[in-house]
Design a protein around this motif. Structure first.
Motif, PDB file in Angstrom:
ATOM      1  N   LYS A   6      -4.354  -0.467  -9.041  1.00 40.40           N
ATOM      2  CA  LYS A   6      -5.414   0.491  -8.769  1.00 40.40           C
ATOM      3  C   LYS A   6      -5.128   1.809  -9.465  1.00 40.40           C
ATOM      4  O   LYS A   6      -4.013   2.273  -9.480  1.00 40.40           O
ATOM      5  CB  LYS A   6      -5.542   0.745  -7.270  1.00 40.40           C
ATOM      6  CG  LYS A   6      -5.873  -0.483  -6.450  1.00 40.40           C
ATOM      7  CD  LYS A   6      -5.935  -0.118  -4.977  1.00 40.40           C
ATOM      8  CE  LYS A   6      -6.243  -1.329  -4.123  1.00 40.40           C
ATOM      9  NZ  LYS A   6      -6.264  -0.990  -2.690  1.00 40.40           N
ATOM     10  N   MET A  10      -5.707   5.064  -2.402  1.00 38.56           N
ATOM     11  CA  MET A  10      -5.917   4.235  -1.222  1.00 38.56           C
ATOM     12  C   MET A  10      -6.286   5.121  -0.036  1.00 38.56           C
ATOM     13  O   MET A  10      -5.826   6.259   0.082  1.00 38.56           O
ATOM     14  CB  MET A  10      -4.651   3.441  -0.902  1.00 38.56           C
ATOM     15  CG  MET A  10      -4.222   2.477  -1.985  1.00 38.56           C
ATOM     16  SD  MET A  10      -2.588   1.716  -1.639  1.00 38.56           S
ATOM     17  CE  MET A  10      -2.973   0.655  -0.220  1.00 38.56           C
ATOM     18  N   THR A  11      -7.089   4.581   0.851  1.00 42.43           N
ATOM     19  CA  THR A  11      -7.360   5.266   2.108  1.00 42.43           C
ATOM     20  C   THR A  11      -6.172   5.046   3.045  1.00 42.43           C
ATOM     21  O   THR A  11      -5.347   4.145   2.833  1.00 42.43           O
ATOM     22  CB  THR A  11      -8.629   4.721   2.774  1.00 42.43           C
ATOM     23  OG1 THR A  11      -8.394   3.348   3.152  1.00 42.43           O
ATOM     24  CG2 THR A  11      -9.825   4.783   1.819  1.00 42.43           C
ATOM     25  N   GLU A  13      -6.270   3.801   5.943  1.00 40.63           N
ATOM     26  CA  GLU A  13      -6.401   2.489   6.562  1.00 40.63           C
ATOM     27  C   GLU A  13      -5.867   1.405   5.635  1.00 40.63           C
ATOM     28  O   GLU A  13      -5.213   0.453   6.071  1.00 40.63           O
ATOM     29  CB  GLU A  13      -7.859   2.204   6.929  1.00 40.63           C
ATOM     30  CG  GLU A  13      -8.056   0.886   7.662  1.00 40.63           C
ATOM     31  CD  GLU A  13      -7.203   0.751   8.918  1.00 40.63           C
ATOM     32  OE1 GLU A  13      -6.747  -0.380   9.202  1.00 40.63           O
ATOM     33  OE2 GLU A  13      -6.977   1.762   9.615  1.00 40.63           O
ATOM     34  N   GLU A  14      -6.128   1.529   4.339  1.00 39.40           N
ATOM     35  CA  GLU A  14      -5.598   0.570   3.363  1.00 39.40           C
ATOM     36  C   GLU A  14      -4.078   0.652   3.299  1.00 39.40           C
ATOM     37  O   GLU A  14      -3.398  -0.374   3.196  1.00 39.40           O
ATOM     38  CB  GLU A  14      -6.205   0.840   1.986  1.00 39.40           C
ATOM     39  CG  GLU A  14      -7.673   0.467   1.875  1.00 39.40           C
ATOM     40  CD  GLU A  14      -8.291   0.900   0.559  1.00 39.40           C
ATOM     41  OE1 GLU A  14      -9.202   0.199   0.078  1.00 39.40           O
ATOM     42  OE2 GLU A  14      -7.877   1.941   0.009  1.00 39.40           O
ATOM     43  N   GLN A  17      -2.648  -1.104   6.346  1.00 42.76           N
ATOM     44  CA  GLN A  17      -2.682  -2.555   6.221  1.00 42.76           C
ATOM     45  C   GLN A  17      -1.541  -3.057   5.351  1.00 42.76           C
ATOM     46  O   GLN A  17      -0.997  -4.148   5.579  1.00 42.76           O
ATOM     47  CB  GLN A  17      -4.022  -2.996   5.622  1.00 42.76           C
ATOM     48  CG  GLN A  17      -5.227  -2.782   6.524  1.00 42.76           C
ATOM     49  CD  GLN A  17      -5.157  -3.605   7.793  1.00 42.76           C
ATOM     50  OE1 GLN A  17      -4.743  -4.758   7.782  1.00 42.76           O
ATOM     51  NE2 GLN A  17      -5.568  -3.007   8.908  1.00 42.76           N
ATOM     52  N   ALA A  18      -1.150  -2.276   4.361  1.00 44.44           N
ATOM     53  CA  ALA A  18      -0.094  -2.692   3.436  1.00 44.44           C
ATOM     54  C   ALA A  18       1.301  -2.374   3.954  1.00 44.44           C
ATOM     55  O   ALA A  18       2.249  -3.135   3.723  1.00 44.44           O
ATOM     56  CB  ALA A  18      -0.304  -2.011   2.077  1.00 44.44           C
ATOM     57  N   ASP A  56      -0.376   2.607  -4.250  1.00 46.20           N
ATOM     58  CA  ASP A  56       0.211   1.345  -3.805  1.00 46.20           C
ATOM     59  C   ASP A  56       1.169   1.630  -2.654  1.00 46.20           C
ATOM     60  O   ASP A  56       1.728   2.733  -2.549  1.00 46.20           O
ATOM     61  CB  ASP A  56       0.964   0.657  -4.943  1.00 46.20           C
ATOM     62  CG  ASP A  56       1.266  -0.812  -4.663  1.00 46.20           C
ATOM     63  OD1 ASP A  56       0.607  -1.382  -3.771  1.00 46.20           O
ATOM     64  OD2 ASP A  56       2.148  -1.382  -5.323  1.00 46.20           O
TER      65      ASP A  56
END
Length: 264
Positions: A6, A10-11, A13-14, A17-18, A56
């Motif tokens: 990317k 990233m948000t 929330e993203e 999740q990671a 990332d």
């Protein structure tokens, strides 16, 4: 190196999740009374204030101490781009590793994201040694100083890239480099590799005998598991590296290896 595909931020929330451990609000039970807990989320907010967003995030798998384990956050700044005269666009990255178990300081490492092949590279030489900030001594000014130190040295990255591109390798040197690189990931003593396959570019942009091209071809194949080999009578295929600690270690060693071949 890292799966930094990317070029947009990233948000939260993203990120969660990671790598949910980024957002841990309390220190681990086994930390000392002197340990000062600073959530990695605070670093993300402070980096945003400096113009660097998250592109990332990863964390190691943990059976114990879930939420406190080591994690990686990769930052990019859209205002900082290295445009090569040959059309090779590279985006500087800052890699942050941390944990909330009291075992790690904030560690910042310089990296590069190469647009043409979506390769992530880690810079490893005396000019780009990893910089650390202890949790106890953390404040925004110290972070700003650390990031400025990395950014101020980016012209050295351009100089190094140019050296790699100016260094031409004959077939013997290319095979020597590939074999040495294979030895960084595999115990090659009882394995058989087709070195020509390792050196074969996967895209036209990577064709060439210059060190920059060869380095990127070999790096991509080693990290992404694009390597076939024989172990006795059995044919094997390497797996893609998913553990970010192994990823960073291999990429740092590959960069150091390439530096040994670069013209002065």
């Amino acid at each position: 190196m890292l799966d930094i595909k990317k070029n947009q931020f990233m948000t939260k929330e993203e990120i969660r999740q990671a790598a949910s451990s980024v957002f841990t609000k309390e220190k681990g039970d086994k930390t000392s009374s002197h340990y000062k807990h600073i959530s990695t989320e605070q670093i993300i907010d402070d980096m945003n204030a400096l113009g660097w967003g998250v592109v990332d995030a990863k964390q190691v798998r943990a059976r114990k101490g879930v939420g406190f384990q080591k994690h990686l956050v990769v930052f990019g700044n859209p205002e900082i781009v290295i445009n090569g005269n040959d059309g090779d666009t590279v985006f500087p990255r800052i890699l942050l590793t941390n944990s909330h178990d009291g075992k790690n300081a904030f560690t910042f490492t310089a990296g590069l994201f190469r647009l043409v092949c979506e390769n992530g590279l880690v810079i490893s030489d005396e000019n780009f040694a990893s910089l650390k900030i202890r949790h106890m001594g953390y404040d925004f000014e110290e972070l700003q100083k650390t990031i400025n130190t990395i950014v101020e040295k980016l012209p050295l990255t351009v100089e190094c890239m140019n050296r790699f591109k100016q260094t031409q390798l004959d077939e013997d040197k290319k095979q020597q480099f590939a074999l040495a690189a294979l030895g960084l990931r595999f115990n090659t003593e009882n394995l058989t590799f087709n070195v020509e396959d390792i050196l074969e570019p996967t895209r036209p942009e990577d064709k060439g005998n210059d060190l920059w091209s060869v380095y990127n071809v070999v790096q991509e194949k080693l990290v992404h598991g694009m390597v076939n080999y024989q172990n006795g009578n059995k044919n094997r295929k390497a797996r893609r590296i998913k553990n970010f600690q192994q990823d960073i270690k291999l990429n740092s060693e590959l960069y150091e290896l390439a530096m040994e071949y670069a013209v002065a």
